[in-house]
Design an enzyme around this catalytic site. Structure first.
Site, PDB file in Angstrom:
ATOM      1  N   THR A  85       0.857  -1.189   0.000  1.00 13.67           N
ATOM      2  CA  THR A  85       0.000   0.000   0.000  1.00 13.67           C
ATOM      3  C   THR A  85       0.890   1.235   0.000  1.00 13.67           C
ATOM      4  OG1 THR A  85      -1.662  -1.235   1.220  1.00 13.67           O
ATOM      5  CG2 THR A  85      -1.833   1.173   1.283  1.00 13.67           C
ATOM      6  N   GLY A  94     -16.763  -1.239  19.081  1.00 15.10           N
ATOM      7  CA  GLY A  94     -15.754  -1.875  19.925  1.00 15.10           C
ATOM      8  C   GLY A  94     -14.787  -0.866  20.489  1.00 15.10           C
ATOM      9  N   CYS A 130      -2.869  -1.873   9.341  1.00 11.60           N
ATOM     10  CA  CYS A 130      -3.270  -1.105   8.144  1.00 11.60           C
ATOM     11  C   CYS A 130      -4.154   0.099   8.396  1.00 11.60           C
ATOM     12  CB  CYS A 130      -3.885  -2.058   7.138  1.00 11.60           C
ATOM     13  SG  CYS A 130      -2.620  -3.185   6.530  1.00 11.60           S
ATOM     14  N   LYS A 187      -7.738  -8.539  15.997  1.00 16.11           N
ATOM     15  CA  LYS A 187      -9.068  -9.060  15.682  1.00 16.11           C
ATOM     16  C   LYS A 187      -8.964 -10.583  15.736  1.00 16.11           C
ATOM     17  CE  LYS A 187      -8.726  -9.441  10.715  1.00 16.11           C
ATOM     18  NZ  LYS A 187      -9.355  -9.143   9.456  1.00 16.11           N
TER      19      LYS A 187
HETATM   20  P1  NAD Z   1       4.846  -7.669   6.763  1.00 18.60           P
HETATM   21  O1  NAD Z   1       5.509  -6.842   7.781  1.00 18.60           O
HETATM   22  O2  NAD Z   1       4.075  -8.875   7.188  1.00 18.60           O
HETATM   23  O3  NAD Z   1       5.899  -8.149   5.667  1.00 18.60           O
HETATM   24  C1  NAD Z   1       6.765  -7.294   5.003  1.00 18.60           C
HETATM   25  C2  NAD Z   1       7.971  -8.131   4.585  1.00 18.60           C
HETATM   26  O4  NAD Z   1       8.823  -7.320   3.755  1.00 18.60           O
HETATM   27  C3  NAD Z   1       8.844  -8.600   5.755  1.00 18.60           C
HETATM   28  O5  NAD Z   1       8.964 -10.013   5.733  1.00 18.60           O
HETATM   29  C4  NAD Z   1      10.180  -7.902   5.541  1.00 18.60           C
HETATM   30  O6  NAD Z   1      11.296  -8.652   5.968  1.00 18.60           O
HETATM   31  C5  NAD Z   1      10.170  -7.697   4.035  1.00 18.60           C
HETATM   32  N1  NAD Z   1      11.083  -6.645   3.574  1.00 18.60           N
HETATM   33  C6  NAD Z   1      11.233  -5.390   4.078  1.00 18.60           C
HETATM   34  N2  NAD Z   1      12.177  -4.729   3.378  1.00 18.60           N
HETATM   35  C7  NAD Z   1      12.608  -5.576   2.406  1.00 18.60           C
HETATM   36  C8  NAD Z   1      13.568  -5.466   1.356  1.00 18.60           C
HETATM   37  N3  NAD Z   1      14.251  -4.334   1.171  1.00 18.60           N
HETATM   38  N4  NAD Z   1      13.775  -6.532   0.553  1.00 18.60           N
HETATM   39  C9  NAD Z   1      13.080  -7.681   0.737  1.00 18.60           C
HETATM   40  N5  NAD Z   1      12.155  -7.843   1.720  1.00 18.60           N
HETATM   41  C10 NAD Z   1      11.928  -6.798   2.536  1.00 18.60           C
HETATM   42  O7  NAD Z   1       3.909  -6.671   5.936  1.00 18.60           O
HETATM   43  P2  NAD Z   1       2.504  -7.001   5.252  1.00 18.60           P
HETATM   44  O8  NAD Z   1       1.444  -7.011   6.282  1.00 18.60           O
HETATM   45  O9  NAD Z   1       2.668  -8.156   4.341  1.00 18.60           O
HETATM   46  O10 NAD Z   1       2.296  -5.674   4.388  1.00 18.60           O
HETATM   47  C11 NAD Z   1       3.058  -5.420   3.240  1.00 18.60           C
HETATM   48  C12 NAD Z   1       2.395  -4.285   2.486  1.00 18.60           C
HETATM   49  O11 NAD Z   1       1.079  -4.690   2.063  1.00 18.60           O
HETATM   50  C13 NAD Z   1       2.176  -3.007   3.293  1.00 18.60           C
HETATM   51  O12 NAD Z   1       2.291  -1.905   2.439  1.00 18.60           O
HETATM   52  C14 NAD Z   1       0.739  -3.141   3.781  1.00 18.60           C
HETATM   53  O13 NAD Z   1       0.133  -1.886   4.031  1.00 18.60           O
HETATM   54  C15 NAD Z   1       0.082  -3.799   2.590  1.00 18.60           C
HETATM   55  N6  NAD Z   1      -1.121  -4.600   2.888  1.00 18.60           N
HETATM   56  C16 NAD Z   1      -1.170  -5.371   4.012  1.00 18.60           C
HETATM   57  C17 NAD Z   1      -2.296  -6.160   4.265  1.00 18.60           C
HETATM   58  C18 NAD Z   1      -2.405  -7.008   5.509  1.00 18.60           C
HETATM   59  O14 NAD Z   1      -3.498  -7.455   5.811  1.00 18.60           O
HETATM   60  N7  NAD Z   1      -1.355  -7.256   6.241  1.00 18.60           N
HETATM   61  C19 NAD Z   1      -3.341  -6.162   3.341  1.00 18.60           C
HETATM   62  C20 NAD Z   1      -3.235  -5.379   2.185  1.00 18.60           C
HETATM   63  C21 NAD Z   1      -2.118  -4.601   1.964  1.00 18.60           C
HETATM   64  C1  UGA Z   2      -8.121  -4.275   6.429  1.00 16.83           C
HETATM   65  C2  UGA Z   2      -9.090  -4.277   5.244  1.00 16.83           C
HETATM   66  O1  UGA Z   2     -10.330  -4.857   5.658  1.00 16.83           O
HETATM   67  C3  UGA Z   2      -8.520  -5.074   4.070  1.00 16.83           C
HETATM   68  O2  UGA Z   2      -9.410  -5.006   2.961  1.00 16.83           O
HETATM   69  C4  UGA Z   2      -7.180  -4.467   3.690  1.00 16.83           C
HETATM   70  O3  UGA Z   2      -6.562  -5.201   2.646  1.00 16.83           O
HETATM   71  C5  UGA Z   2      -6.257  -4.471   4.889  1.00 16.83           C
HETATM   72  O4  UGA Z   2      -6.880  -3.732   5.985  1.00 16.83           O
HETATM   73  C6  UGA Z   2      -4.969  -3.787   4.599  1.00 16.83           C
HETATM   74  O5  UGA Z   2      -4.902  -2.891   3.784  1.00 16.83           O
HETATM   75  O6  UGA Z   2      -4.011  -4.193   5.215  1.00 16.83           O
HETATM   76  P1  UGA Z   2      -7.435  -6.001   8.336  1.00 16.83           P
HETATM   77  O7  UGA Z   2      -6.604  -4.890   8.883  1.00 16.83           O
HETATM   78  O8  UGA Z   2      -6.839  -7.358   8.208  1.00 16.83           O
HETATM   79  O9  UGA Z   2      -7.965  -5.613   6.860  1.00 16.83           O
HETATM   80  O10 UGA Z   2      -8.710  -6.164   9.262  1.00 16.83           O
HETATM   81  P2  UGA Z   2     -10.226  -5.676   9.264  1.00 16.83           P
HETATM   82  O11 UGA Z   2     -11.092  -6.856   9.288  1.00 16.83           O
HETATM   83  O12 UGA Z   2     -10.497  -4.658   8.241  1.00 16.83           O
HETATM   84  O13 UGA Z   2     -10.311  -4.986  10.707  1.00 16.83           O
HETATM   85  C7  UGA Z   2      -9.527  -3.845  11.019  1.00 16.83           C
HETATM   86  C8  UGA Z   2      -9.858  -3.381  12.423  1.00 16.83           C
HETATM   87  O14 UGA Z   2     -11.180  -2.833  12.481  1.00 16.83           O
HETATM   88  C9  UGA Z   2      -9.815  -4.497  13.473  1.00 16.83           C
HETATM   89  O15 UGA Z   2      -9.236  -4.004  14.665  1.00 16.83           O
HETATM   90  C10 UGA Z   2     -11.270  -4.832  13.693  1.00 16.83           C
HETATM   91  O16 UGA Z   2     -11.550  -5.366  14.970  1.00 16.83           O
HETATM   92  C11 UGA Z   2     -11.904  -3.453  13.537  1.00 16.83           C
HETATM   93  N1  UGA Z   2     -13.334  -3.522  13.159  1.00 16.83           N
HETATM   94  C12 UGA Z   2     -13.685  -4.027  11.937  1.00 16.83           C
HETATM   95  C13 UGA Z   2     -14.293  -3.062  14.036  1.00 16.83           C
HETATM   96  O17 UGA Z   2     -13.984  -2.590  15.155  1.00 16.83           O
HETATM   97  N2  UGA Z   2     -15.603  -3.114  13.659  1.00 16.83           N
HETATM   98  C14 UGA Z   2     -15.992  -3.603  12.462  1.00 16.83           C
HETATM   99  O18 UGA Z   2     -17.214  -3.611  12.180  1.00 16.83           O
HETATM  100  C15 UGA Z   2     -15.016  -4.077  11.576  1.00 16.83           C
END
Ligand code: NAD
Ligand code: UGA
Length: 438
Positions: A122, A257, A264, A325
């Site tokens: 992101t 909540g 995120c 969550k």
């Molecule tokens: P994470 O912390 O779980 O993983 C990130 C990984 O990137 C780590 O394993 C780290 O070691 C690696 N990394 C960092 N710098 C690096 C480099 N220079 N070369 C190679 N590897 C490297 O993060 P995440 O939750 O997977 O999120 C990644 C991105 O996706 C973020 O921008 C986040 O906002 C976005 N995103 C996350 C979610 C989610 O639910 N976690 C959902 C949608 C989007």
């Molecule tokens: C959220 C988005 O839902 C994903 O679509 C997105 O890809 C992701 O962020 C991201 O960009 O990383 P996530 O953070 O895994 O996903 O969890 P959610 O289910 O969205 O919940 C986020 C927070 O809101 C939690 O703390 C949850 O408890 C809270 N929440 C959610 C509430 O308090 N009330 C609700 O009705 C829903």
């Protein structure tokens, strides 16, 4: 079959990598975290995510999914590179793009022939342009490449299903060749008629932040309405259900909540506000949602203080749920962790229980009382706080819990428990936006 390299093997990189392998692609996931790659290579998944072990094992066995620390080798062999590294919050609220920039430089220095580079992390609007210019600066002049924005919408706890059955796929690019390749990679989703949105890169980047911020606004909105219900005697569950029956509103993300947590929503709302400010635009609604979220935990703390008479010193308080969550072991920005901090500041004796997140919590707070079950957490407690919506908590035997506790006090910050049963079993209790009138 396209050779895909995923850089960054965290939640998004690992789920996307194994999902793309499941779609029939040949995928190598790389990371600078050698320990993570080593354990993945031996079949060990580094975090709790339902269904992830199965999909990783299946695709490793089919020789479509590999793990490596050789970032340079994996870049030079790839047809398509997905960037899935972290983009954490910087001290001013902006997204820290240092990993994105590092990776872009390494890509530029090591691509050999036409390569498609897709951003899954992101990133703020305009980052595609930054990636493009860093790669151009470091790649040999004749090298052709395309940059695509392909934001990810998976949720932790249902990440595998979300990736395999997304409600939309966003492809931001101005290159026809890149569109063709992305179609090929996501072929099974085309076949099952998943909606695809083809657009330019800045629009794709905006869609991601706009979606997360909208959901965050919804949560803060229902939390504030729940606080109003507490003051007026109305029931937020009935309000939310009735609102949700209007298709224009939808029932999703209307659960009140202690505030939203996770890696995120808190960071993405702040990053969007910051990005807009740099463009001279004030996002008042998103800012209000982020600000409201900061103080929602105080509402829960106040309820606890009212029920316990404000004296927590040396009292045993059980916190049920540490993950941000249910169905995850992730404690990043978890409101439960904020609550634990508060309890420690009040010198309470803190007992905790979570079905999945205890080992992550232990790394940050080694000295809490880590209980092996709900029962052992609540034994001798003067108060219980329910902080995460794990199903296990919904089914608690309240009569037995009451017998184990020292004082029968429960703050149910996720509204999981039956108010009638709490009352029948003699508890002093509070939920969120559901005052109990007997
Ligand atoms: P994470 O912390 O779980 O993983 C990130 C990984 O990137 C780590 O394993 C780290 O070691 C690696 N990394 C960092 N710098 C690096 C480099 N220079 N070369 C190679 N590897 C490297 O993060 P995440 O939750 O997977 O999120 C990644 C991105 O996706 C973020 O921008 C986040 O906002 C976005 N995103 C996350 C979610 C989610 O639910 N976690 C959902 C949608 C989007
Ligand atoms: C959220 C988005 O839902 C994903 O679509 C997105 O890809 C992701 O962020 C991201 O960009 O990383 P996530 O953070 O895994 O996903 O969890 P959610 O289910 O969205 O919940 C986020 C927070 O809101 C939690 O703390 C949850 O408890 C809270 N929440 C959610 C509430 O308090 N009330 C609700 O009705 C829903």
């Amino acid at each position: 079959m396209k050779k895909i390299t995923i850089i960054g093997t965290g939640y998004v990189g690992l789920v996307s990598g194994s999902g793309l392998a499941d779609f029939g692609n040949n995928v190598t996931c790389v990371d600078v975290n050698g320990k993570r790659i080593k354990s993945l290579s031996s079949g060990h998944i580094p975090f709790f995510e339902p269904g992830l072990t199965e999909i990783v094992e299946r695709n490793m066995a089919a020789d479509r999914l590999y793990f490596s620390t050789d970032v340079i080798g994996a870049i030079s062999e790839a047809d398509v590179i997905f960037i899935a590294v972290w983009t954490p919050m910087d001290s001013d609220g902006s997204a820290d793009l240092s990993a994105i920039k590092d990776v872009s430089k390494t890509i530029g220095e090591n691509i050999k022939s036409y390569t498609l580079i897709a951003t899954k992390s992101t990133v703020p609007i305009g980052t595609g342009e930054i990636i493009n210019s860093i790669i151009s600066e470091h790649a040999p002049q004749s090298t052709i490449f395309d940059v695509v924005s392909n934001p990810e919408f998976l949720r932790e706890g249902s990440a595998v299903r979300d990736f395999l059955l997304p409600n939309r796929v966003i492809i931001g690019t101005d290159s026809d060749q890149a569109i063709e390749i992305m179609r090929e990679i996501y072929r099974p989703l085309f076949l099952n008629e998943t909606p695809f949105i083809f657009t330019d890169i800045p629009t794709a980047e905006t869609i991601k932040y706009a979606s997360n911020a909208f959901l965050a606004v919804k949560v803060s909105y229902i939390n504030e309405l729940a606080n109003l219900c507490d003051a007026t005697g109305a029931d937020i569950h009935v309000v939310a259900r009735a609102m949700g029956l209007d298709g224009r509103i939808s029932p999703k993300f209307l659960h009140p909540g202690p505030g939203f947590g996770g890696s995120c929503f808190p960071k993405d709302t702040r990053a969007l506000i910051h990005s807009a400010e740099t463009e001279g635009v004030e996002l008042k609604v998103v800012k209000a949602a982020a600000d409201a979220n900061e103080v929602q935990i105080d509402v829960i703390i106040k309820k606890l203080e009212q029920l316990t008479g404000n004296s927590l010193k040396d009292e045993r308080v059980a916190v049920l749920g540490l993950a941000f969550k249910a169905n995850t072991d992730d404690i990043r920005e978890s409101r439960a962790v904020v609550m634990v901090d508060y309890l420690l500041s009040r010198e309470a004796e803190v007992a905790v229980y979570d079905p999945a997140a205890m080992s992550n919590m232990k790394q940050l707070y080694p000295d809490l009382d880590y209980a092996e079950s709900i029962e052992s957490a609540v034994r001798g407690a003067s108060a219980v706080l329910v902080m995460t919506d794990w199903n296990e908590f919904r089914g608690m035997d309240l009569a037995h819990i009451g017998e184990l506790m020292d004082k029968k006090v429960i703050v149910d910050a996720k509204n999981l428990l039956s108010r009638e049963q709490l009352a029948e079993n003699g508890f002093a209790f509070e939920g969120v936006g559901r005052p109990y009138n007997g």
